[in-house]
Design an enzyme around this catalytic site. Structure first.
Site, mmCIF file in Angstrom:
data_model
loop_
_atom_site.group_PDB
_atom_site.id
_atom_site.type_symbol
_atom_site.label_atom_id
_atom_site.label_comp_id
_atom_site.label_asym_id
_atom_site.label_seq_id
_atom_site.Cartn_x
_atom_site.Cartn_y
_atom_site.Cartn_z
ATOM 1 N N ASP A 16 0.866 -1.182 0.000
ATOM 2 C CA ASP A 16 0.000 0.000 0.000
ATOM 3 C C ASP A 16 0.902 1.231 0.000
ATOM 4 O OD1 ASP A 16 -2.442 1.267 0.007
ATOM 5 O OD2 ASP A 16 -2.675 1.217 2.177
ATOM 6 N N GLU A 95 -7.067 4.914 -7.897
ATOM 7 C CA GLU A 95 -8.352 5.403 -7.400
ATOM 8 C C GLU A 95 -8.845 6.617 -8.186
ATOM 9 O OE1 GLU A 95 -10.460 5.894 -3.054
ATOM 10 O OE2 GLU A 95 -8.459 5.045 -3.313
ATOM 11 N N LYS A 131 -10.060 1.794 -8.478
ATOM 12 C CA LYS A 131 -10.561 1.851 -7.106
ATOM 13 C C LYS A 131 -11.748 2.815 -7.023
ATOM 14 C CE LYS A 131 -7.823 1.705 -3.497
ATOM 15 N NZ LYS A 131 -6.750 2.084 -2.543
ATOM 16 N N THR A 155 -13.200 0.034 -2.467
ATOM 17 C CA THR A 155 -12.451 0.430 -1.286
ATOM 18 C C THR A 155 -13.358 1.139 -0.269
ATOM 19 O OG1 THR A 155 -10.446 1.600 -0.567
ATOM 20 C CG2 THR A 155 -11.752 2.642 -2.298
ATOM 21 N N PHE A 177 -11.399 -2.292 5.354
ATOM 22 C CA PHE A 177 -10.388 -1.501 6.060
ATOM 23 C C PHE A 177 -10.279 -1.912 7.528
ATOM 24 C CE2 PHE A 177 -9.438 2.602 3.499
ATOM 25 C CZ PHE A 177 -9.256 1.864 2.356
#
Length: 318
Positions: A16, A95, A131, A155, A177
């Site tokens: 990440d 994203e 994303k 996400t 998450f």
């Protein structure tokens, strides 16, 4: 073998980060970025050459200042992804603007633009995950995009309702998450003595994992947003995990045994699928989870804030 090497036997590891040098160092299968990661790397001044390339592209395309800024912002995310792909064999997750999270058509339009930008750099769409925030609109956009052959990573996923709607839509991958779920419960003083197996974020992912595997959903589960290595170790066996460089380094420091904690082969299968959630059912069920409502809103706002900071930075150069 260190813990990271052992973990890779059970789970596909993603990093990440947008730091290309660190990605090269840890040699993950995949990589994920977001507006906050891109902003931090741009402001670090380590990648000024990539920033300049995005500015040149925006000026070449032309248009109003506003349009040039948008084009530069889109291109900088793609250029980082392009450079990252040189160091990994798998997917790059890129994203789209968080402010589009409640508009299906604009999500689709932006996703197609991102894929086309990658294509101009010679990257096939098969290596890209778009994303999208796991709003109802984001999930429906992903459903349409995947019918177009564009894979998506949903996400900011916090509730079981979000996970079920993603499975219903047959999206390619979800990113629950873990750390942000834990943060919310910890802030509310609902985590007294820390035990990884009782971590609210871990329990949320395990519930999704067992549900998906029981009913044979193909959607990939990629745990994200970790705060400590105990959370990662407790999810050994999850389809994928995306981990920050800081925690990857910690995993490399230790050789303590890691055992598989999640195993789809041990789950009794059922092929009578639950009913598909309607929009009203999705919104009602998601709304029953105050943690998920708060964290989804907070996440969208934070990503949008960092997106705007990136746009301001690039506008000064344009």
């Amino acid at each position: 073998m260190d813990q990271l090497e052992v973990l890779k036997k059970f789970t596909i590891v993603s990093v990440d980060s947008g730091d290309i040098k660190l990605i090269h160092k840890y040699k993950p299968s995949d990589a994920t970025t977001n507006p906050s990661i891109i902003l931090n790397n741009v402001l670090s001044n380590k990648y000024n050459q990539l920033v300049e390339k995005s500015i040149i592209y925006a000026k070449k395309i032309g248009g109003s200042i506003e349009q040039r800024v948008i084009n530069a912002t889109d291109m900088i995310s793609v250029i980082f992804g392009f450079e990252i792909l040189k160091n990994i064999p798998g997917y790059i997750s890129t994203e789209i603007d968080a402010k589009l999270s409640f508009n299906i058509d604009l999500c689709i339009k932006k996703a197609v633009k991102i894929v086309n930008l990658y294509n101009t750099l010679g990257i096939d769409k098969s290596r890209i995950l778009i994303k999208l925030a796991a709003t109802w609109e984001g999930i429906q956009a992903a459903k349409t995009l995947q019918e177009m052959g564009i894979l998506c990573n949903l996400t900011l996923l916090f509730s079981f309702a979000q996970a079920q709607a993603c499975a219903d839509a047959q999206v390619f991958l979800i990113s629950p998450f873990v750390g942000r779920i834990y943060d919310w419960y910890n802030k509310k003083n609902q985590v007294k003595i820390y035990k990884a197996s009782e971590d609210p974020g871990i329990m949320a992912i395990k519930k999704i994992f067992y549900h998906y595997k029981k009913y044979g959903y193909k959607t990939i589960i990629m745990g994200a947003s970790f705060r400590r290595i105990e959370q990662i170790i407790e999810l050994a066996g999850c389809d994928r995990l995306t981990i920050s460089p800081v925690l990857l380094l910690e995993l490399q420091k230790y050789t303590t045994q890691i055992d598989r904690k999640l195993d789809s082969q041990l789950i009794k299968k059922s092929y009578m699928l639950p009913n598909v959630l309607s929009e009203a059912e999705f919104r009602w069920l998601h709304n029953q989870d105050p943690m998920a409502v708060e964290k989804l809103s907070e996440g969208i706002c934070q990503f949008n804030s960092d997106q705007e900071k990136l746009e301001i930075f690039l506008s000064k150069k344009i």
